[in-house]
Design an enzyme around this catalytic site. Structure first.
Site, PDB file in Angstrom:
ATOM      1  N   GLU A 181      66.570 -55.472  26.674  1.00  0.00           N
ATOM      2  CA  GLU A 181      66.316 -54.122  27.160  1.00  0.00           C
ATOM      3  C   GLU A 181      65.474 -54.056  28.424  1.00  0.00           C
ATOM      4  O   GLU A 181      64.359 -53.515  28.426  1.00  0.00           O
ATOM      5  CB  GLU A 181      65.667 -53.282  26.048  1.00  0.00           C
ATOM      6  CG  GLU A 181      66.519 -53.219  24.791  1.00  0.00           C
ATOM      7  CD  GLU A 181      66.049 -52.162  23.796  1.00  0.00           C
ATOM      8  OE1 GLU A 181      64.913 -51.679  23.910  1.00  0.00           O
ATOM      9  OE2 GLU A 181      66.838 -51.814  22.903  1.00  0.00           O
ATOM     10  N   GLU A 233      71.562 -54.874  18.541  1.00  0.00           N
ATOM     11  CA  GLU A 233      70.592 -54.126  17.726  1.00  0.00           C
ATOM     12  C   GLU A 233      71.209 -52.796  17.321  1.00  0.00           C
ATOM     13  O   GLU A 233      71.820 -52.120  18.151  1.00  0.00           O
ATOM     14  CB  GLU A 233      69.295 -53.784  18.494  1.00  0.00           C
ATOM     15  CG  GLU A 233      68.321 -54.910  18.626  1.00  0.00           C
ATOM     16  CD  GLU A 233      67.042 -54.497  19.372  1.00  0.00           C
ATOM     17  OE1 GLU A 233      66.670 -53.300  19.334  1.00  0.00           O
ATOM     18  OE2 GLU A 233      66.433 -55.379  19.987  1.00  0.00           O
TER      19      GLU A 233
HETATM   20  C1  FCB Z   1      64.364 -51.534  20.546  1.00  0.00           C
HETATM   21  C2  FCB Z   1      63.613 -52.822  20.725  1.00  0.00           C
HETATM   22  C3  FCB Z   1      63.191 -53.478  19.450  1.00  0.00           C
HETATM   23  C4  FCB Z   1      62.766 -52.479  18.403  1.00  0.00           C
HETATM   24  C5  FCB Z   1      63.753 -51.368  18.267  1.00  0.00           C
HETATM   25  C6  FCB Z   1      63.394 -50.345  17.219  1.00  0.00           C
HETATM   26  O1  FCB Z   1      64.193 -50.740  21.678  1.00  0.00           O
HETATM   27  O2  FCB Z   1      64.413 -53.751  21.426  1.00  0.00           O
HETATM   28  O3  FCB Z   1      62.205 -54.405  19.746  1.00  0.00           O
HETATM   29  O4  FCB Z   1      61.484 -52.032  18.658  1.00  0.00           O
HETATM   30  O5  FCB Z   1      63.936 -50.722  19.500  1.00  0.00           O
END
Ligand code: FCB
Length: 445
Positions: free
Chosen positions: A166, A351
């Site tokens: 990110e 994610e």
């Molecule tokens: C994302 C992050 C991760 C975690 C999630 C909830 O933005 O990459 O580390 O905090 O959110």
């Protein structure tokens, strides 16, 4: 919804990050990171929490890999802590830091779980921050050197790598809003930092490939499904600008060597200190795209905003997680299809998950039905994207364990496994068992 079979070899996994779970913040020669400094500074983190101990994963990694095995994970996405490897960010390798990741990788392989590491999940060595961090061009080359050292060392056993986690979030939150480490509130510096991070990404991709040991290199990009507030042409154009800034600022650049047209008055290349030869460095086509997605963003056109010309609209009465993010499963289908149609690269969902505070009931079980429901619906939308032709290779749930949620400290729980922090006891939640059954069947019921 009918049953949906996933292709053989589809990678079901979980994701974590070094600072959020490891603890052992100053052990075995590790240097201070910007998150150590930031969390040790009063007022930055809810309840004064820090990652000093976190889930104590540094010492309990064997138990945690055993949990992954119990869940039947095929892959595990974790991150490497740069200051464990180079305490000062550059110079001498700290062998004990590498040793930890050696042990972790070996434990994973012995359990039949494919390691899928990220080289940077936000814990920059503080020593480099003292020289300007991501606002200093030199950081880009130090980062590429660090990446090469790690891949060269673990590359005999680890084949697929992610450069960044990110980049949008750690530059915008770290340098623009100041909510994340290093806590800087300087929009001009933030914009320059995004460019230096793009340079670092280009250099790092080349450095990793130059080891000759990596099969595939990507990055995990934060994405949101972007929806216009109305069907008006102005709102639709605003949504497109936000998509370009939020979702493509680091993706279109690495793939195509240009900044996407996100700004109303054109990309501010001068303010970003983009130099003539830079874009050739920035361009370094990736082998896959990692998508981190939790929610959607609804946007309206806003002529008052001279930058992107957008205003974020809060949807009233929407279904929300305990972290106040909107639950909107279709967003993951929308984002995957957009990225697939525009770039045609293999995709991993790197994610996806949700924060709900459910803890153990009287009988000790954690019945997080809302999380089961969340995953059920989002995974269903991933399957739908695959049916629509997108080449999605894997799905990583965020997260394996409840953990240190950045500025929110331990107040937000994202795990499939509950962590009782005072005792460090782990309890697999109902959602964890649900995920285990999904993986075993390779089918969404
Ligand atoms: C994302 C992050 C991760 C975690 C999630 C909830 O933005 O990459 O580390 O905090 O959110």
């Amino acid at each position: 919804m009918p049953e949906i079979d996933f292709p053989k070899g589809f990678v079901w996994g979980c994701a974590t990050a070094s600072y959020q779970i490891e603890g052992a913040w100053d052990e075995d020669g590790k240097g201070e990171s910007i998150w150590d400094r930031f969390s040790h500074t009063p007022g930055n983190i809810k309840n004064g929490d820090t990652g000093d101990v976190a889930c104590d994963h540094y010492h309990r990694y064997q138990q945690d890999v055993a949990l992954m095995k119990e869940l039947g994970l095929k892959g595990y996405r974790f991150s490497i802590s740069w200051p464990r490897i180079f305490p000062e960010g550059k110079g001498q390798v700290n062998q004990k830091g590498l040793d930890f990741y050696d042990r972790l990788v070996d434990e994973l392989l012995a359990a039949g779980i494919t390691p899928f590491p990220t080289l940077y999940h936000w814990d920059l060595p503080q020593a480099l921050q003292d020289q300007g961090g991501w606002a200093n061009r030199d950081t880009a080359q130090h980062f590429a050197d660090y990446c090469a050292a790690v891949v060269d060392h673990l590359g005999d056993r680890v084949k697929d790598w992610m450069i960044f986690n990110e980049p949008w979030v750690f530059t915008v939150m770290g340098y623009m809003t100041g909510r994340h480490a290093p806590g800087i509130h300087d929009p001009a510096m933030a914009l320059r930092a995004t460019h230096i991070v793009n340079l670092a990404q280009g250099l790092a991709v080349r450095a990793v490939r130059a080891t000759g040991k990596a099969d595939a290199v990507g990055t995990a990009f934060s994405m949101t499904g972007v929806y216009p507030a109305s069907e008006s042409a102005a709102d639709r154009a605003a949504a497109e600008r936000l998509h370009r800034f939020n979702n493509l600022w680091f993706l279109d650049t690495v793939l195509n060597g240009r900044y996407p047209e996100a700004y109303v008055e054109g990309v501010p290349l001068e303010r970003m200190d983009v130099r003539p030869e830079d874009m050739d460095i920035v361009k370094a086509p990736l082998d896959f795209v990692g998508i981190n997605l939790y929610s959607r963003t609804v946007v309206a056109d806003d002529p008052q905003d001279r930058n992107l010309g957008v205003r974020i609209v809060r949807v009233p009465d929407a279904e929300r997680t305990d972290f106040d993010t909107e639950v909107y499963p279709e967003a993951i289908h929308q984002a995957i299809m957009r990225i697939w149609n525009d770039y045609r690269l293999p995709i991993y969902v790197t994610e996806n998950g949700c924060s709900y505070g459910d803890g153990p009931d009287d009988d000790g079980t954690v019945n997080d039905d809302r999380r089961v429901d969340f995953y059920h619906r989002y995974v269903g939308q991933v399957a739908r994207a695959m049916r629509d032709g997108a080449d999605v290779r894997g799905y990583y749930a965020w997260s394996l364990l409840d953990n240190f949620e950045w500025a929110e400290g331990y107040s937000q729980r994202f795990g499939l496994v509950y962590v009782d922090y005072p005792t460090q006891r782990r309890i697999i939640k109902k959602s964890g068992y649900w995920y285990r059954d999904l993986i075993a069947a390779n089918r969404l019921q």
